[in-house]
Design a protein around this motif. Structure first.
Motif, PDB file in Angstrom:
ATOM      1  N   ILE A  73      -2.693  -6.508  95.094  1.00  0.00           N
ATOM      2  CA  ILE A  73      -3.831  -7.298  94.571  1.00  0.00           C
ATOM      3  C   ILE A  73      -4.472  -8.083  95.711  1.00  0.00           C
ATOM      4  CG2 ILE A  73      -4.400  -9.345  93.181  1.00  0.00           C
ATOM      5  CD1 ILE A  73      -4.174  -6.963  91.411  1.00  0.00           C
ATOM      6  N   ASN A  74      -3.642  -8.661  96.565  1.00  0.00           N
ATOM      7  CA  ASN A  74      -4.166  -9.458  97.678  1.00  0.00           C
ATOM      8  C   ASN A  74      -5.094  -8.611  98.554  1.00  0.00           C
ATOM      9  OD1 ASN A  74      -3.965 -12.073  99.255  1.00  0.00           O
ATOM     10  ND2 ASN A  74      -3.380 -10.605 100.815  1.00  0.00           N
ATOM     11  N   GLN A  75      -4.721  -7.350  98.725  1.00  0.00           N
ATOM     12  CA  GLN A  75      -5.550  -6.486  99.559  1.00  0.00           C
ATOM     13  C   GLN A  75      -6.965  -6.339  98.984  1.00  0.00           C
ATOM     14  OE1 GLN A  75      -5.142  -2.685 102.190  1.00  0.00           O
ATOM     15  NE2 GLN A  75      -4.299  -2.305 100.178  1.00  0.00           N
ATOM     16  N   VAL A  76      -7.073  -6.050  97.682  1.00  0.00           N
ATOM     17  CA  VAL A  76      -8.429  -5.873  97.132  1.00  0.00           C
ATOM     18  C   VAL A  76      -9.180  -7.212  97.089  1.00  0.00           C
ATOM     19  CG1 VAL A  76      -8.016  -3.734  95.855  1.00  0.00           C
ATOM     20  CG2 VAL A  76      -7.659  -5.869  94.699  1.00  0.00           C
ATOM     21  N   ILE A 113      -3.283  -1.964  83.254  1.00  0.00           N
ATOM     22  CA  ILE A 113      -4.316  -2.786  83.902  1.00  0.00           C
ATOM     23  C   ILE A 113      -5.174  -1.988  84.881  1.00  0.00           C
ATOM     24  CG2 ILE A 113      -2.786  -3.619  85.778  1.00  0.00           C
ATOM     25  CD1 ILE A 113      -4.405  -6.360  85.399  1.00  0.00           C
ATOM     26  N   PHE A 114      -6.469  -2.301  84.849  1.00  0.00           N
ATOM     27  CA  PHE A 114      -7.446  -1.827  85.831  1.00  0.00           C
ATOM     28  C   PHE A 114      -8.131  -3.104  86.303  1.00  0.00           C
ATOM     29  CE2 PHE A 114      -6.740   1.359  82.639  1.00  0.00           C
ATOM     30  CZ  PHE A 114      -6.623   2.550  83.347  1.00  0.00           C
ATOM     31  N   ILE A 115      -8.000  -3.452  87.572  1.00  0.00           N
ATOM     32  CA  ILE A 115      -8.433  -4.779  88.023  1.00  0.00           C
ATOM     33  C   ILE A 115      -9.065  -4.693  89.409  1.00  0.00           C
ATOM     34  CG2 ILE A 115      -6.039  -5.250  88.812  1.00  0.00           C
ATOM     35  CD1 ILE A 115      -6.510  -8.209  88.213  1.00  0.00           C
ATOM     36  N   GLY A 116     -10.187  -5.389  89.582  1.00  0.00           N
ATOM     37  CA  GLY A 116     -10.844  -5.400  90.893  1.00  0.00           C
ATOM     38  C   GLY A 116     -12.348  -5.456  90.751  1.00  0.00           C
TER      39      GLY A 116
END
Ligand code: F6P
Ligand code: MN
Length: 312
Positions: free
Chosen positions: A228-231, A293-296
């Protein structure tokens, strides 16, 4: 960085950042206690021995000693803060009442991805903060969320609903500001796909083909926090742990993992969905509730929803 007169410019630390933004005193206390707890967690990760603690959590996973230790560290600091009412931790199978007069209740995953420690990959702590006595609440009731990433650097990313801010631990183990108001682009060029691909449903499989055709590159570490941190910090892209043929509810937990991350990503202008519904609007059925989940990046998440609606 050297200032004009040869002096090092003052680096803003976490407490001062919270004070200057006029955050509630008790909320500031909770966040600063979590930051303090993370010093002990990172120390344990870097020096601790790996081993099996001999217990398993609610989900039947074997707990490494580090999970248990991290949980104890966080619990202790939360009790000590004097402002926390109830705690729900991924490592404990019930909600703990800490202080009936506490103003906030918190949910956390003390050491997400702990099975990656033995291969020396990054892991993290995820926390959601609610006002009041009820930690078993929908994510749209969160007042704050944060995560700490124990990577080559130790970073802390938080939001109290006024943007997303990144801090890094310095040599004195204090968190100093890296950047304020992290923002995500509407569409991305990286994707981080969890779960076994031969278990993907037709909708998810078509979505992955769409991402590949659009030229997105695969960037997956197997740790939810670093992924998550990467995106988030790259400011674009998508992470997913979708519904699978053999796991229709996906893998990740709504309370401890998905809601805090959905809160942060939305605050940065992104989106988070289970494929059909906004993550933050899902009412938790229990502390062990799982969701896909689909997140970004917003448009990528919307595209995932379109494929899921059409093909499942
Ligand atoms: O919840 C723990 C976790 O390790 C996450 O950090 C990660 O995203 C996911 O599980 C990976 O799960 P698996 O390797 O079983 O697909
Ligand atoms: Mn986890």
């Amino acid at each position: 960085m050297i200032g004009e007169a040869g002096t090092t410019p003052f680096q803003k630390d976490l407490r001062r950042h919270l004070r200057e933004r006029d955050e509630d005193r008790d909320l500031t206390r909770v966040i600063c206690e979590l930051a303090t707890a993370s010093r002990y967690v990172i120390h344990s990760i870097r020096t601790g021995e790996l081993g099996v603690a001999g217990t398993s959590n609610l989900y039947g996973e074997t707990q490494l000693a580090l999970d248990v230790l991290s949980d104890r560290i966080l619990q202790k600091r939360m009790k000590y803060s004097g402002v926390v009412a109830k705690i729900a931790s991924e490592e404990i199978d019930e909600v703990i009442c800490v202080n009936p007069d506490g103003k906030y209740s918190i949910v956390y995953d003390p050491l997400d991805g702990s099975s990656l420690v033995d291969v020396n990959l990054a892991v993290g702590t995820i926390v959601g903060i609610y006002e009041g006595q009820e930690p078993l609440s929908a994510g749209n009731k969160l007042v704050a969320a944060l995560y700490i990433l124990y990577g080559p650097r130790c970073t802390l990313v938080y939001s109290t609903g006024n943007g997303v801010h990144e801090f890094a631990m310095n040599a004195l183990m204090e968190y100093t500001l890296v950047q304020e108001n992290v923002q995500m682009a509407p569409s991305g060029t990286i994707y981080s796909p969890g779960g076994q691909r031969n278990q993907y449903t037709p909708g998810v499989e078509k979505f992955v083909s769409y991402l590949e055709e659009k030229g997105s590159k695969l960037r997956y570490s197997g740790g939810f926090v670093p992924d998550i941190n990467q995106v988030l910090i790259k400011g674009q892209g998508l992470f997913m742990y979708p519904h699978l043929k053999n796991a229709p509810r996906g893998k990740l937990r709504l309370l401890y993992e998905l809601n805090p991350m959905a809160f942060l990503i939305e605050q940065a202008g992104g989106a988070a969905s289970n494929g059909r519904q906004r993550i933050l609007d899902i009412e938790p059925e229990g502390i062990d509730h799982r969701e896909p989940i689909f997140i970004g990046s917003k448009e990528d998440v919307a595209r995932a929803e379109k494929f899921v609606a059409e093909f499942g």
